[in-house]
Write an enzyme that holds these catalytic residues in place. Sequence first.
Site: not given
Length: 258
Positions: A173, A204, A206-209
């Site tokens: 990412k 942003t 919690g974007t990875g989760c």
Amino acid sequence: MKKVLSIAGSDCSGGAGIQADIKTITAHKMYAMSVITALTAQNTTGVYGVSEVTPEFVGNQIDCVMKDIFPDSIKIGMVSSAKIIDIIAEKLIQYKAKNIVVDPVMISTSGSRLLNDDAMDALITKLIPLATIITPNIYEAECLCGFEIKSKEDMEKAALKISESYKGNILVKGGHLSECSDDLLYNNGKFTWYPSPRVDNPNTHGTGCTLSSAIACNLDKEEDVELSVEKAKDYISGAIKANLDLGRGRGPLNHCYK
């Protein structure tokens, strides 16, 4: 109804971890289940405490899910100790789990290391090899490849280096790049780029989760990995562009924007 299991930590403020995963899975009209690996005291301004669940109880949770409502896909997020990683890997093998998305939560957004050496080694040698796809951010990809990533060319080099020890799909990412936020998918010698113009929204959390859960949902639909990532990227872009503004810090996404 398709079933998705999230194995991750809990975020009491609702923006990341188990809570973000459940919202994402529900927004995809699927049945969400959870195995909690840790309780966190956190909000949009930071993490103020972590209480790990015992490895035995993590295993007990997995047994209960697998023996009753077997998941069609699994997302794995925060796993903070080697013993917890060991039990998760053991159970995934025991139950022949499929469509496994591992978000290797090793480095915080600020660049702080979250795992000790034992846990890092267990994650790399025991859990990541079981994954259908891994979704490291730039910092985590640097840990896995062993060198700095400053450009899209570096991302390709990193993916190639990681592929020497992991033969599944690798999604690097690019959200922490200065030049853009493009993501790179690599598998079996093929690079697939997903252009991502920066959205002017600081919220942003919690974007990875959310992205890894969305990928798990799309794998659940029996989509191929490339299309699963594409659809997950579309979903998370919409959740960011919805401009939800909650909390005093880096706020959460609008998982239900549709």
